[in-house]
Write a protein that holds these residues in place. Sequence first.
Motif, PDB file in Angstrom:
ATOM      1  N   ASN A 155       0.843  -1.197   0.000  1.00 58.05           N
ATOM      2  CA  ASN A 155       0.000   0.000   0.000  1.00 58.05           C
ATOM      3  C   ASN A 155       0.877   1.246   0.000  1.00 58.05           C
ATOM      4  N   PHE A 156       0.481   2.224  -0.798  1.00 64.89           N
ATOM      5  CA  PHE A 156       1.213   3.482  -0.895  1.00 64.89           C
ATOM      6  C   PHE A 156       0.253   4.640  -0.669  1.00 64.89           C
ATOM      7  N   VAL A 157       0.799   5.749  -0.176  1.00 67.68           N
ATOM      8  CA  VAL A 157       0.038   6.990  -0.052  1.00 67.68           C
ATOM      9  C   VAL A 157       0.816   8.098  -0.749  1.00 67.68           C
ATOM     10  N   GLY A 158       0.072   9.091  -1.209  1.00 70.81           N
ATOM     11  CA  GLY A 158       0.675  10.224  -1.888  1.00 70.81           C
ATOM     12  C   GLY A 158      -0.041  11.506  -1.505  1.00 70.81           C
ATOM     13  N   PRO A 159       0.263  12.596  -2.204  1.00 75.08           N
ATOM     14  CA  PRO A 159      -0.358  13.877  -1.892  1.00 75.08           C
ATOM     15  C   PRO A 159      -1.849  13.881  -2.233  1.00 75.08           C
ATOM     16  N   SER A 179      17.230   0.194 -10.650  1.00 78.12           N
ATOM     17  CA  SER A 179      17.160  -0.397  -9.319  1.00 78.12           C
ATOM     18  C   SER A 179      15.698  -0.363  -8.871  1.00 78.12           C
ATOM     19  N   GLY A 180      15.358  -1.225  -7.950  1.00 83.89           N
ATOM     20  CA  GLY A 180      13.991  -1.300  -7.482  1.00 83.89           C
ATOM     21  C   GLY A 180      13.121  -2.094  -8.440  1.00 83.89           C
ATOM     22  N   VAL A 181      11.818  -1.870  -8.340  1.00 85.84           N
ATOM     23  CA  VAL A 181      10.836  -2.556  -9.170  1.00 85.84           C
ATOM     24  C   VAL A 181      10.062  -1.512  -9.963  1.00 85.84           C
ATOM     25  N   ARG A 182       9.948  -1.738 -11.271  1.00 86.79           N
ATOM     26  CA  ARG A 182       9.172  -0.840 -12.129  1.00 86.79           C
ATOM     27  C   ARG A 182       8.180  -1.677 -12.902  1.00 86.79           C
ATOM     28  N   LEU A 183       6.914  -1.264 -12.818  1.00 87.22           N
ATOM     29  CA  LEU A 183       5.834  -1.927 -13.542  1.00 87.22           C
ATOM     30  C   LEU A 183       5.122  -0.881 -14.389  1.00 87.22           C
ATOM     31  N   ALA A 184       4.666  -1.282 -15.579  1.00 87.92           N
ATOM     32  CA  ALA A 184       4.010  -0.325 -16.471  1.00 87.92           C
ATOM     33  C   ALA A 184       3.045  -1.066 -17.387  1.00 87.92           C
ATOM     34  N   ASN A 185       2.179  -0.292 -18.056  1.00 88.71           N
ATOM     35  CA  ASN A 185       1.308  -0.859 -19.084  1.00 88.71           C
ATOM     36  C   ASN A 185       1.364   0.013 -20.337  1.00 88.71           C
ATOM     37  N   ASP A 186       0.631  -0.368 -21.362  1.00 88.41           N
ATOM     38  CA  ASP A 186       0.670   0.343 -22.642  1.00 88.41           C
ATOM     39  C   ASP A 186      -0.050   1.691 -22.615  1.00 88.41           C
ATOM     40  N   GLU A 187      -0.872   1.937 -21.606  1.00 90.76           N
ATOM     41  CA  GLU A 187      -1.592   3.214 -21.515  1.00 90.76           C
ATOM     42  C   GLU A 187      -0.768   4.323 -20.862  1.00 90.76           C
ATOM     43  N   PHE A 236       9.230   1.671  -7.528  1.00 93.93           N
ATOM     44  CA  PHE A 236       9.452   1.815  -6.094  1.00 93.93           C
ATOM     45  C   PHE A 236      10.662   1.014  -5.640  1.00 93.93           C
ATOM     46  N   LYS A 237      11.215   1.484  -4.510  1.00 97.90           N
ATOM     47  CA  LYS A 237      12.355   0.827  -3.882  1.00 97.90           C
ATOM     48  C   LYS A 237      12.404   1.262  -2.424  1.00 97.90           C
ATOM     49  N   ARG A 238      12.510   0.293  -1.531  1.00 91.32           N
ATOM     50  CA  ARG A 238      12.647   0.555  -0.086  1.00 91.32           C
ATOM     51  C   ARG A 238      11.617   1.538   0.457  1.00 91.32           C
ATOM     52  N   GLY A 239      10.367   1.344   0.100  1.00 92.12           N
ATOM     53  CA  GLY A 239       9.297   2.140   0.683  1.00 92.12           C
ATOM     54  C   GLY A 239       9.034   3.485   0.041  1.00 92.12           C
ATOM     55  N   GLU A 240       9.819   3.881  -0.914  1.00 87.04           N
ATOM     56  CA  GLU A 240       9.624   5.152  -1.620  1.00 87.04           C
ATOM     57  C   GLU A 240       9.396   4.855  -3.098  1.00 87.04           C
ATOM     58  N   GLY A 241       8.644   5.719  -3.770  1.00 88.64           N
ATOM     59  CA  GLY A 241       8.435   5.476  -5.182  1.00 88.64           C
ATOM     60  C   GLY A 241       7.792   6.631  -5.917  1.00 88.64           C
ATOM     61  N   VAL A 242       7.501   6.346  -7.177  1.00 87.84           N
ATOM     62  CA  VAL A 242       6.858   7.314  -8.064  1.00 87.84           C
ATOM     63  C   VAL A 242       5.793   6.560  -8.851  1.00 87.84           C
ATOM     64  N   VAL A 243       4.616   7.143  -8.951  1.00 85.86           N
ATOM     65  CA  VAL A 243       3.548   6.571  -9.758  1.00 85.86           C
ATOM     66  C   VAL A 243       3.164   7.576 -10.841  1.00 85.86           C
ATOM     67  N   ILE A 296       5.250   8.837  -4.001  1.00 91.96           N
ATOM     68  CA  ILE A 296       4.444   8.029  -3.086  1.00 91.96           C
ATOM     69  C   ILE A 296       5.357   7.402  -2.035  1.00 91.96           C
ATOM     70  N   THR A 297       4.735   7.015  -0.903  1.00 90.74           N
ATOM     71  CA  THR A 297       5.445   6.380   0.196  1.00 90.74           C
ATOM     72  C   THR A 297       4.651   5.162   0.640  1.00 90.74           C
ATOM     73  N   GLU A 298       5.348   4.074   0.911  1.00 89.87           N
ATOM     74  CA  GLU A 298       4.675   2.860   1.387  1.00 89.87           C
ATOM     75  C   GLU A 298       4.192   3.051   2.810  1.00 89.87           C
ATOM     76  N   PHE A 299       3.023   2.483   3.097  1.00 91.16           N
ATOM     77  CA  PHE A 299       2.569   2.446   4.474  1.00 91.16           C
ATOM     78  C   PHE A 299       2.074   1.045   4.788  1.00 91.16           C
ATOM     79  N   LYS A 300       2.257   0.650   6.036  1.00 95.39           N
ATOM     80  CA  LYS A 300       1.859  -0.678   6.474  1.00 95.39           C
ATOM     81  C   LYS A 300       0.592  -0.566   7.305  1.00 95.39           C
ATOM     82  N   LYS A 301      -0.366  -1.423   6.987  1.00 93.89           N
ATOM     83  CA  LYS A 301      -1.657  -1.420   7.716  1.00 93.89           C
ATOM     84  C   LYS A 301      -1.545  -2.182   8.996  1.00 93.89           C
TER      85      LYS A 301
END
Length: 117
Positions: free
Chosen positions: A42-46, A81-89, A95-102, A112-117
């Motif tokens: 899970n991630f949260v952003g502005p 580095s990290g994990v990057r996922l994408a689609n054709d649209e 993301f990497k170590r709890g920080e990322g960009v969407v 975005i920042t990861e948060f744990k429930k």
Amino acid sequence: MKYLLGSFFLALVLTGCNSYPTHESPSLTLNANTTIETQVINFVGPMDLTIQLKSSDNFETAEMIDNSGKVHHLKQTVAASGVRLANDEGVSIHFKRGEGVVELVKGKPISITEFKK
């Protein structure tokens, strides 16, 4: 005599290099009772942005759900580095170590920042 013995050992070594093991590696079989564990991040952003990322194949593919309920199906792509996922649209997440960009819109990254429930 020593050349004959050396030739014999050389032939023996080369013969051993050409042999292949005859056993087959066991194949992976899943029975009906086996469940595949789904990983969820899970991630949260502005501006109250929430992103949920689900994968059952170690993020080779994933399902990304934003807080509006829209589902995006993503595949893993090349990342330095990290994990990057994408689609054709043009939708992607990196993301990497709890920080990322969407990018919900191509060319408009959101931190975005990861948060744990």
